[in-house]
Design an enzyme around this catalytic site. Sequence first.
Site, PDB file in Angstrom:
ATOM      1  N   GLU A 264     -67.073 -32.970 -51.605  1.00 37.58           N
ATOM      2  CA  GLU A 264     -67.605 -34.160 -52.264  1.00 37.58           C
ATOM      3  C   GLU A 264     -66.515 -34.870 -53.054  1.00 37.58           C
ATOM      4  O   GLU A 264     -65.904 -34.267 -53.932  1.00 37.58           O
ATOM      5  CB  GLU A 264     -68.758 -33.774 -53.195  1.00 37.58           C
ATOM      6  CG  GLU A 264     -69.947 -33.170 -52.479  1.00 37.58           C
ATOM      7  CD  GLU A 264     -71.079 -32.776 -53.415  1.00 37.58           C
ATOM      8  OE1 GLU A 264     -70.901 -32.865 -54.648  1.00 37.58           O
ATOM      9  OE2 GLU A 264     -72.150 -32.390 -52.921  1.00 37.58           O
ATOM     10  N   HIS A 283     -74.915 -36.797 -54.208  1.00 31.13           N
ATOM     11  CA  HIS A 283     -75.258 -35.804 -55.234  1.00 31.13           C
ATOM     12  C   HIS A 283     -75.935 -36.497 -56.423  1.00 31.13           C
ATOM     13  O   HIS A 283     -75.563 -36.280 -57.590  1.00 31.13           O
ATOM     14  CB  HIS A 283     -74.017 -35.048 -55.711  1.00 31.13           C
ATOM     15  CG  HIS A 283     -74.313 -33.628 -56.084  1.00 31.13           C
ATOM     16  ND1 HIS A 283     -73.561 -32.564 -55.646  1.00 31.13           N
ATOM     17  CD2 HIS A 283     -75.289 -33.093 -56.851  1.00 31.13           C
ATOM     18  CE1 HIS A 283     -74.041 -31.434 -56.132  1.00 31.13           C
ATOM     19  NE2 HIS A 283     -75.096 -31.727 -56.865  1.00 31.13           N
TER      20      HIS A 283
END
Length: 319
Positions: A264, A283
């Site tokens: 990420e 997220h």
Amino acid sequence: MANILITTRSVASCATAVSMLQQAGHSIRVQIGVGDMPEEVMAGLVAGVDALIVGVDRVTRRVVEAGAPTLKIIARNGVGYNNVDLDAAAEHGVAVTVAPGASAVSVAELALGLMLTLSRSIACQNQCIQSGGWERPMGTELYGRTLGILGVGTIGSEVARRARALGMNVLACDILPNHTFAAQVGFPYVPLEELLQGSDILTLHVPATPETRGIIGRAALARMRPGALLINTARGELVDEHAVRGAILSGVLGGYAADTLLREPPLPGDPLLGLDRVVLTPHCGAYTRQAVERCGIMVAEEVLRVLCGEAPRHPVVRH
């Protein structure tokens, strides 16, 4: 006066939490990165800090040692703590805390939203229209479909309530089943094998542990119903992303939606990018106004307790 470092945007943006810390006379420094902050950067920032408030940034042994001996608490603004080296924290007497339940409703609602997005091809249809098209793919109702929930903790239980309210059938799998809750909501607990085979949609709500990392790999995907949907708002480590890509391309898996990835943000060439039946969010499950407020206040309260020499209410218990 204590020095507090905040590296998570959600807590930094919670005016109530920041005010609580400032009114207690503490000095606050905010350092927000893009994605996971590099270890060397975090280690440089934490020197001389008494309290560290983090989101997804990794707090490695090197970071903990860089904060010693002043560092007293690492406060996570969520329920997961796999990004914190618990052994290093324990060795240096640093408390590690979480904020259980603060974001449960927000994450549960996102999970339901992702189910709807895949079932009705919402993202694909929007992209089609934005590109000048006007195609109407056949959708599927959630009503009457079977939802499998892997992990019925705080978040999974909120998903179960909402799924039953939508008229879905629910199957659940958990190492610590709550049969009283299951009877109230109306669903059975089943073994993992039965969960995989019996679910039209499978949603993941377990932490990343040695037992759960890679739990949804090629073998598990092969046991799922053809065309089933997979939802992951928990941890990227739970899923073998290459196996998911293969299952999408072969048609074994009808779609995958995830709020969390192994890397990420993802880089070009990552396995889940560029697929029509994959929906990704950054997220953001806990990133709602209400969850940020609840979580920020819980985190601030934990920091203040530890800085005053009190025991935290929500410490991470090492097993």
